[in-house]
Write a protein that holds these residues in place. Structure first.
Motif, PDB file in Angstrom:
ATOM      1  N   LEU A  16       0.827  -1.192   0.000  1.00 30.38           N
ATOM      2  CA  LEU A  16       0.000   0.000   0.000  1.00 30.38           C
ATOM      3  C   LEU A  16       0.870   1.252   0.000  1.00 30.38           C
ATOM      4  O   LEU A  16       0.560   2.235  -0.682  1.00 30.38           O
ATOM      5  N   LEU A  17       1.980   1.215   0.741  1.00 32.29           N
ATOM      6  CA  LEU A  17       2.904   2.346   0.736  1.00 32.29           C
ATOM      7  C   LEU A  17       3.541   2.541  -0.635  1.00 32.29           C
ATOM      8  O   LEU A  17       3.834   3.668  -1.032  1.00 32.29           O
ATOM      9  N   LEU A  18       3.769   1.447  -1.337  1.00 36.86           N
ATOM     10  CA  LEU A  18       4.349   1.532  -2.675  1.00 36.86           C
ATOM     11  C   LEU A  18       3.307   1.882  -3.734  1.00 36.86           C
ATOM     12  O   LEU A  18       3.636   2.084  -4.892  1.00 36.86           O
ATOM     13  N   LYS A  19       2.034   1.922  -3.335  1.00 31.72           N
ATOM     14  CA  LYS A  19       0.910   2.224  -4.235  1.00 31.72           C
ATOM     15  C   LYS A  19       0.784   1.191  -5.351  1.00 31.72           C
ATOM     16  O   LYS A  19       0.576   1.517  -6.500  1.00 31.72           O
ATOM     17  N   LYS A  20       0.941  -0.076  -4.997  1.00 31.85           N
ATOM     18  CA  LYS A  20       0.777  -1.169  -5.951  1.00 31.85           C
ATOM     19  C   LYS A  20      -0.512  -1.895  -5.628  1.00 31.85           C
ATOM     20  O   LYS A  20      -0.641  -2.497  -4.588  1.00 31.85           O
ATOM     21  N   GLY A  21      -1.497  -1.901  -6.495  1.00 29.09           N
ATOM     22  CA  GLY A  21      -2.691  -2.718  -6.302  1.00 29.09           C
ATOM     23  C   GLY A  21      -3.909  -1.958  -5.901  1.00 29.09           C
ATOM     24  O   GLY A  21      -4.981  -2.522  -5.866  1.00 29.09           O
ATOM     25  N   GLY A  22      -3.804  -0.696  -5.506  1.00 31.82           N
ATOM     26  CA  GLY A  22      -4.987   0.116  -5.212  1.00 31.82           C
ATOM     27  C   GLY A  22      -5.728  -0.268  -3.957  1.00 31.82           C
ATOM     28  O   GLY A  22      -5.143  -0.423  -2.897  1.00 31.82           O
ATOM     29  N   LEU A  23      -7.051  -0.436  -4.091  1.00 30.05           N
ATOM     30  CA  LEU A  23      -7.907  -0.648  -2.928  1.00 30.05           C
ATOM     31  C   LEU A  23      -7.872  -2.078  -2.385  1.00 30.05           C
ATOM     32  O   LEU A  23      -8.364  -2.318  -1.291  1.00 30.05           O
ATOM     33  N   GLN A  24      -7.303  -2.989  -3.122  1.00 28.42           N
ATOM     34  CA  GLN A  24      -7.262  -4.375  -2.645  1.00 28.42           C
ATOM     35  C   GLN A  24      -6.510  -4.470  -1.321  1.00 28.42           C
ATOM     36  O   GLN A  24      -6.971  -5.125  -0.391  1.00 28.42           O
ATOM     37  N   GLU A  25      -5.388  -3.802  -1.199  1.00 32.65           N
ATOM     38  CA  GLU A  25      -4.614  -3.845   0.031  1.00 32.65           C
ATOM     39  C   GLU A  25      -5.361  -3.193   1.191  1.00 32.65           C
ATOM     40  O   GLU A  25      -5.276  -3.630   2.325  1.00 32.65           O
ATOM     41  N   VAL A  26      -6.092  -2.115   0.901  1.00 33.77           N
ATOM     42  CA  VAL A  26      -6.859  -1.440   1.947  1.00 33.77           C
ATOM     43  C   VAL A  26      -7.908  -2.383   2.523  1.00 33.77           C
ATOM     44  O   VAL A  26      -8.045  -2.498   3.747  1.00 33.77           O
ATOM     45  N   TRP A  27      -8.640  -3.067   1.660  1.00 34.48           N
ATOM     46  CA  TRP A  27      -9.674  -3.976   2.134  1.00 34.48           C
ATOM     47  C   TRP A  27      -9.085  -5.159   2.889  1.00 34.48           C
ATOM     48  O   TRP A  27      -9.647  -5.600   3.900  1.00 34.48           O
ATOM     49  N   VAL A  28      -7.964  -5.669   2.428  1.00 34.48           N
ATOM     50  CA  VAL A  28      -7.339  -6.795   3.124  1.00 34.48           C
ATOM     51  C   VAL A  28      -6.852  -6.352   4.497  1.00 34.48           C
ATOM     52  O   VAL A  28      -7.041  -7.063   5.492  1.00 34.48           O
ATOM     53  N   LEU A  29      -6.244  -5.169   4.592  1.00 31.97           N
ATOM     54  CA  LEU A  29      -5.778  -4.673   5.886  1.00 31.97           C
ATOM     55  C   LEU A  29      -6.937  -4.433   6.845  1.00 31.97           C
ATOM     56  O   LEU A  29      -6.844  -4.752   8.032  1.00 31.97           O
ATOM     57  N   LEU A  30      -8.026  -3.871   6.352  1.00 33.09           N
ATOM     58  CA  LEU A  30      -9.190  -3.656   7.208  1.00 33.09           C
ATOM     59  C   LEU A  30      -9.791  -4.977   7.678  1.00 33.09           C
ATOM     60  O   LEU A  30     -10.175  -5.121   8.843  1.00 33.09           O
ATOM     61  N   ALA A  31      -9.867  -5.947   6.780  1.00 39.17           N
ATOM     62  CA  ALA A  31     -10.399  -7.262   7.151  1.00 39.17           C
ATOM     63  C   ALA A  31      -9.505  -7.947   8.177  1.00 39.17           C
ATOM     64  O   ALA A  31      -9.995  -8.555   9.142  1.00 39.17           O
ATOM     65  N   MET A  32      -8.185  -7.839   8.000  1.00 39.72           N
ATOM     66  CA  MET A  32      -7.260  -8.435   8.965  1.00 39.72           C
ATOM     67  C   MET A  32      -7.383  -7.764  10.328  1.00 39.72           C
ATOM     68  O   MET A  32      -7.403  -8.436  11.354  1.00 39.72           O
ATOM     69  N   ALA A  33      -7.458  -6.436  10.344  1.00 37.43           N
ATOM     70  CA  ALA A  33      -7.580  -5.720  11.612  1.00 37.43           C
ATOM     71  C   ALA A  33      -8.869  -6.106  12.324  1.00 37.43           C
ATOM     72  O   ALA A  33      -8.872  -6.351  13.536  1.00 37.43           O
ATOM     73  N   LEU A  34      -9.961  -6.179  11.588  1.00 35.53           N
ATOM     74  CA  LEU A  34     -11.234  -6.563  12.179  1.00 35.53           C
ATOM     75  C   LEU A  34     -11.192  -8.017  12.657  1.00 35.53           C
ATOM     76  O   LEU A  34     -11.665  -8.336  13.753  1.00 35.53           O
ATOM     77  N   GLY A  35     -10.621  -8.884  11.854  1.00 30.42           N
ATOM     78  CA  GLY A  35     -10.511 -10.293  12.237  1.00 30.42           C
ATOM     79  C   GLY A  35      -9.665 -10.500  13.476  1.00 30.42           C
ATOM     80  O   GLY A  35     -10.027 -11.269  14.378  1.00 30.42           O
ATOM     81  N   TYR A  36      -8.523  -9.818  13.563  1.00 31.07           N
ATOM     82  CA  TYR A  36      -7.665  -9.923  14.741  1.00 31.07           C
ATOM     83  C   TYR A  36      -8.369  -9.388  15.979  1.00 31.07           C
ATOM     84  O   TYR A  36      -8.262  -9.942  17.063  1.00 31.07           O
TER      85      TYR A  36
END
Length: 53
Positions: A16-36
């Protein structure tokens, strides 16, 4: 063992910092944070119930 590199949140945060992949990384990070957070809640709730016995 190839799938193991996709499990830590640092992989998606770095992409996400490298700006590779767009919103996919944002959704995965949010899902991981919520899951944890949900997993931690249930583990602590179970631990509290055991201690009160």
């Amino acid at each position: 063992m190839q799938w193991l590199k996709y499990s830590p949140f640092m992989y998606y945060g770095f992409r996400l910092l490298l700006k590779k992949g767009g919103l996919q990384e944002v959704w995965v990070l949010l899902a991981m944070a919520l899951g944890y957070r949900i997993c931690t809640y249930f583990c602590l709730r179970k631990r509290i119930n055991i201690c009160q016995l």
